[in-house]
Design a protein around this motif. Structure first.
Motif, PDB file in Angstrom:
ATOM      1  N   ILE A  12      60.767 -20.638 -10.691  1.00  0.00           N
ATOM      2  CA  ILE A  12      61.319 -20.430 -12.041  1.00  0.00           C
ATOM      3  C   ILE A  12      61.499 -18.944 -12.350  1.00  0.00           C
ATOM      4  O   ILE A  12      62.543 -18.532 -12.895  1.00  0.00           O
ATOM      5  N   ILE A  13      60.511 -18.104 -12.002  1.00  0.00           N
ATOM      6  CA  ILE A  13      60.564 -16.680 -12.375  1.00  0.00           C
ATOM      7  C   ILE A  13      61.795 -15.975 -11.812  1.00  0.00           C
ATOM      8  O   ILE A  13      62.529 -15.315 -12.559  1.00  0.00           O
ATOM      9  N   PRO A  14      62.075 -16.066 -10.506  1.00  0.00           N
ATOM     10  CA  PRO A  14      63.271 -15.355 -10.003  1.00  0.00           C
ATOM     11  C   PRO A  14      64.577 -15.881 -10.581  1.00  0.00           C
ATOM     12  O   PRO A  14      65.532 -15.117 -10.733  1.00  0.00           O
ATOM     13  N   ILE A  15      64.641 -17.168 -10.930  1.00  0.00           N
ATOM     14  CA  ILE A  15      65.868 -17.699 -11.532  1.00  0.00           C
ATOM     15  C   ILE A  15      66.101 -17.074 -12.901  1.00  0.00           C
ATOM     16  O   ILE A  15      67.227 -16.664 -13.234  1.00  0.00           O
ATOM     17  N   LEU A  16      65.053 -16.955 -13.704  1.00  0.00           N
ATOM     18  CA  LEU A  16      65.196 -16.373 -15.038  1.00  0.00           C
ATOM     19  C   LEU A  16      65.662 -14.925 -14.953  1.00  0.00           C
ATOM     20  O   LEU A  16      66.576 -14.501 -15.671  1.00  0.00           O
ATOM     21  N   VAL A  17      65.022 -14.163 -14.069  1.00  0.00           N
ATOM     22  CA  VAL A  17      65.370 -12.741 -13.955  1.00  0.00           C
ATOM     23  C   VAL A  17      66.759 -12.574 -13.337  1.00  0.00           C
ATOM     24  O   VAL A  17      67.577 -11.785 -13.819  1.00  0.00           O
ATOM     25  N   ALA A  18      67.018 -13.314 -12.272  1.00  0.00           N
ATOM     26  CA  ALA A  18      68.284 -13.146 -11.552  1.00  0.00           C
ATOM     27  C   ALA A  18      69.479 -13.586 -12.391  1.00  0.00           C
ATOM     28  O   ALA A  18      70.575 -13.024 -12.251  1.00  0.00           O
ATOM     29  N   ALA A  19      69.307 -14.563 -13.267  1.00  0.00           N
ATOM     30  CA  ALA A  19      70.435 -15.014 -14.092  1.00  0.00           C
ATOM     31  C   ALA A  19      70.902 -13.902 -15.030  1.00  0.00           C
ATOM     32  O   ALA A  19      72.112 -13.663 -15.178  1.00  0.00           O
ATOM     33  N   PHE A  20      69.953 -13.194 -15.657  1.00  0.00           N
ATOM     34  CA  PHE A  20      70.331 -12.074 -16.521  1.00  0.00           C
ATOM     35  C   PHE A  20      71.015 -10.983 -15.702  1.00  0.00           C
ATOM     36  O   PHE A  20      72.046 -10.429 -16.115  1.00  0.00           O
ATOM     37  N   GLY A  44      62.902 -13.210  -3.102  1.00  0.00           N
ATOM     38  CA  GLY A  44      64.002 -14.126  -3.367  1.00  0.00           C
ATOM     39  C   GLY A  44      65.066 -13.566  -4.288  1.00  0.00           C
ATOM     40  O   GLY A  44      66.152 -14.163  -4.409  1.00  0.00           O
ATOM     41  N   MET A  45      64.775 -12.422  -4.921  1.00  0.00           N
ATOM     42  CA  MET A  45      65.695 -11.893  -5.916  1.00  0.00           C
ATOM     43  C   MET A  45      67.077 -11.513  -5.365  1.00  0.00           C
ATOM     44  O   MET A  45      68.102 -11.831  -5.998  1.00  0.00           O
ATOM     45  N   PRO A  46      67.196 -10.826  -4.216  1.00  0.00           N
ATOM     46  CA  PRO A  46      68.542 -10.456  -3.741  1.00  0.00           C
ATOM     47  C   PRO A  46      69.456 -11.670  -3.540  1.00  0.00           C
ATOM     48  O   PRO A  46      70.611 -11.651  -3.969  1.00  0.00           O
ATOM     49  N   LEU A  47      68.959 -12.710  -2.889  1.00  0.00           N
ATOM     50  CA  LEU A  47      69.790 -13.898  -2.672  1.00  0.00           C
ATOM     51  C   LEU A  47      70.139 -14.564  -3.999  1.00  0.00           C
ATOM     52  O   LEU A  47      71.274 -15.024  -4.194  1.00  0.00           O
ATOM     53  N   LYS A  87      74.976 -19.353 -24.310  1.00  0.00           N
ATOM     54  CA  LYS A  87      75.716 -20.517 -24.811  1.00  0.00           C
ATOM     55  C   LYS A  87      76.937 -20.887 -23.976  1.00  0.00           C
ATOM     56  O   LYS A  87      77.452 -21.999 -24.099  1.00  0.00           O
ATOM     57  N   ILE A  88      77.422 -19.965 -23.149  1.00  0.00           N
ATOM     58  CA  ILE A  88      78.620 -20.269 -22.344  1.00  0.00           C
ATOM     59  C   ILE A  88      78.327 -20.173 -20.847  1.00  0.00           C
ATOM     60  O   ILE A  88      78.507 -21.136 -20.097  1.00  0.00           O
ATOM     61  N   VAL A  89      77.872 -19.000 -20.411  1.00  0.00           N
ATOM     62  CA  VAL A  89      77.737 -18.760 -18.972  1.00  0.00           C
ATOM     63  C   VAL A  89      76.611 -19.606 -18.369  1.00  0.00           C
ATOM     64  O   VAL A  89      76.781 -20.220 -17.302  1.00  0.00           O
ATOM     65  N   LEU A  90      75.465 -19.627 -19.044  1.00  0.00           N
ATOM     66  CA  LEU A  90      74.325 -20.344 -18.464  1.00  0.00           C
ATOM     67  C   LEU A  90      74.611 -21.840 -18.293  1.00  0.00           C
ATOM     68  O   LEU A  90      74.346 -22.398 -17.215  1.00  0.00           O
ATOM     69  N   PRO A  91      75.148 -22.547 -19.296  1.00  0.00           N
ATOM     70  CA  PRO A  91      75.463 -23.978 -19.068  1.00  0.00           C
ATOM     71  C   PRO A  91      76.510 -24.200 -17.973  1.00  0.00           C
ATOM     72  O   PRO A  91      76.412 -25.159 -17.206  1.00  0.00           O
ATOM     73  N   LEU A  92      77.514 -23.299 -17.899  1.00  0.00           N
ATOM     74  CA  LEU A  92      78.536 -23.467 -16.863  1.00  0.00           C
ATOM     75  C   LEU A  92      78.006 -23.150 -15.467  1.00  0.00           C
ATOM     76  O   LEU A  92      78.604 -23.561 -14.468  1.00  0.00           O
ATOM     77  N   SER A 148      71.410 -24.809  -7.160  1.00  0.00           N
ATOM     78  CA  SER A 148      71.538 -24.507  -5.736  1.00  0.00           C
ATOM     79  C   SER A 148      70.465 -23.514  -5.294  1.00  0.00           C
ATOM     80  O   SER A 148      69.768 -23.724  -4.294  1.00  0.00           O
ATOM     81  N   PHE A 149      70.319 -22.433  -6.051  1.00  0.00           N
ATOM     82  CA  PHE A 149      69.301 -21.453  -5.667  1.00  0.00           C
ATOM     83  C   PHE A 149      67.901 -22.017  -5.861  1.00  0.00           C
ATOM     84  O   PHE A 149      66.987 -21.706  -5.087  1.00  0.00           O
ATOM     85  N   ALA A 150      67.705 -22.833  -6.909  1.00  0.00           N
ATOM     86  CA  ALA A 150      66.380 -23.419  -7.135  1.00  0.00           C
ATOM     87  C   ALA A 150      65.941 -24.247  -5.930  1.00  0.00           C
ATOM     88  O   ALA A 150      64.765 -24.221  -5.544  1.00  0.00           O
ATOM     89  N   ILE A 151      66.873 -24.983  -5.324  1.00  0.00           N
ATOM     90  CA  ILE A 151      66.531 -25.776  -4.133  1.00  0.00           C
ATOM     91  C   ILE A 151      66.126 -24.866  -2.987  1.00  0.00           C
ATOM     92  O   ILE A 151      65.106 -25.083  -2.324  1.00  0.00           O
TER      93      ILE A 151
END
Length: 385
Positions: A190-198, A257-260, A293-298, A305-308
């Motif tokens: 969860i942590i790298p997904i939150l940071v990497a999305a921003f 995991g952050m670069p990928l 409201k736009i980018v994250l849901p899309l 994919s990255f979470a897997i």
């Protein structure tokens, strides 16, 4: 004719057969591991998992009943009668040959009588029934040991899973390691997904100096071996007081995991329709509002994919856990390390190893099959735009 639109290429069947072959190659060992985890050690050692549904021939070491409790006088002698399979919980087995010495386990056929010397005899029938007779001194102590070669019916048991997951007295069980692995894997996903999305949104849609250099740096980090950073990171953790523990492991997995994560998410987000982003900005939306409201849901397919990837990598990790988590107490050992230790202490118990191995792959299999459609969509979305 092969190049006409709408006609199938001659290579289509070759591709489909190759895919089927790869699926079979992947499924066979997994299914074999699953079947073996429900078999007894005698069945595993006597036949392969593909014969699990058929009777198998096994060499068993059995023992007659305790003469102090079951012997009965018969003339000048004492006799013990019973069935060799009763104490073992085996039914419908058929003995072909048997013996009373490990040096000759096939000395007698079913129904023959063995002379044990000085008038002591034992007779074993094909269904396991036996008659053991002798004098007062001979029919005493422990029951007579008998080596048999018997054909036994297929048998499946949950005892292996009860031993590895439910027995609180089993120090080699997988229950603690299972929850330790979950404790490592869920936050480390969860942590790298939150940071990497921003970070991915900023690199995809925000203009600032040095953005191109940051993207190039992230691409470069993809090829840096993590082994280079293990010792410096551990030294840093010790210097700032983190030491070995879950926090250090989460941070290490996040960093590795952050670069990928940023690379995959940025490539996906930059392919989103520009009109949607620009219209939102014209309507006065801030970057944070556009992102949430736009980018994250899309971007859900790319996030899934990255979470897997991250979940599977973290779940199967041994190297990072060895360096940043596992200590001499064994309280924080993970499943991969527990299996390695089982190979050393229980290397001959294939039923235990098969059960431990299948427990370790059950959760990754569940995650992969439940989210594989998002994996394909996330990986292919950027390539077809």
């Amino acid at each position: 004719m092969d190049n006409i639109a709408g006609s199938k290429s001659s290579l289509t069947w070759a591709v489909q057969l190759s895919v089927v072959g790869l699926v079979v190659l992947w499924l066979l060992p997994t299914f074999g591991l699953f079947v073996s985890s429900f078999r007894t050690v005698e069945q595993i050692s006597s036949s392969g998992w593909w014969k699990a549904m058929f009777p198998s021939e096994q060499n068993l070491t059995l023992r007659a009943a305790d003469p102090d409790d079951f012997r009965m006088p018969q003339g000048d002698l004492f006799v013990v009668k019973g069935n060799l399979f009763e104490d073992e919980g085996i039914s419908e087995a058929e003995i072909s040959v048997w013996g009373t010495s490990s040096r000759d386990v096939a000395a007698y056929t079913a129904g023959e009588t063995a002379d044990l010397g000085d008038g002591e005899t034992i007779t074993v029938q094909s269904n396991g029934a036996y008659v053991w007779s002798g004098t007062d001194d001979q029919i005493s102590g422990r029951g007579q040991r008998v080596f048999v070669t018997a054909t036994t019916p297929p048998e499946f048991t949950f005892a292996n899973y009860e031993n590895m997951l439910l027995d609180p007295n089993n120090s080699e069980g997988m229950a603690r390691a299972f929850f330790n692995t979950l404790t490592v894997t869920i936050p480390a996903t969860i942590i790298p997904i939150l940071v990497a999305a921003f970070a991915a949104y900023a690199l995809a849609w925000m203009e600032f100096p040095g953005r191109a250099l940051l993207i190039a740096l992230i691409v470069g980090l993809l090829v840096v071996p993590l082994q280079l950073a293990l010792i410096p990171l551990l030294t840093l953790h010790n210097a700032i007081g983190i030491g070995k523990g879950y926090l250090g492991t989460w941070l290490a997995h996040t960093g590795f995991g952050m670069p990928l994560a940023i690379y995959l998410l940025r490539n996906y987000m930059v392919g989103l329709p520009r009109d949607i982003i620009e219209n939102a900005k014209v309507d006065g939306a801030t970057d944070f509002q556009i992102f949430t409201k736009i980018v994250l849901p899309l971007s859900f397919p790319a996030l899934a994919s990255f979470a897997i990837f991250q979940f599977l990598w973290t779940w199967n990790d041994l190297l990072v856990a060895k360096v940043f988590l596992i200590d001499a107490t064994g309280q924080t050992t993970v499943m991969t390390n527990q299996i390695v230790e089982l190979l050393g202490t229980r290397g001959g118990n294939w039923e235990i190893l098969a059960t431990a191995a299948f427990v370790s792959i059950a959760v990754p299999l569940l995650v992969f099959f439940s989210m594989q459609r998002f994996l394909v969509r996330g990986l292919l979305a950027g390539s077809v735009k």
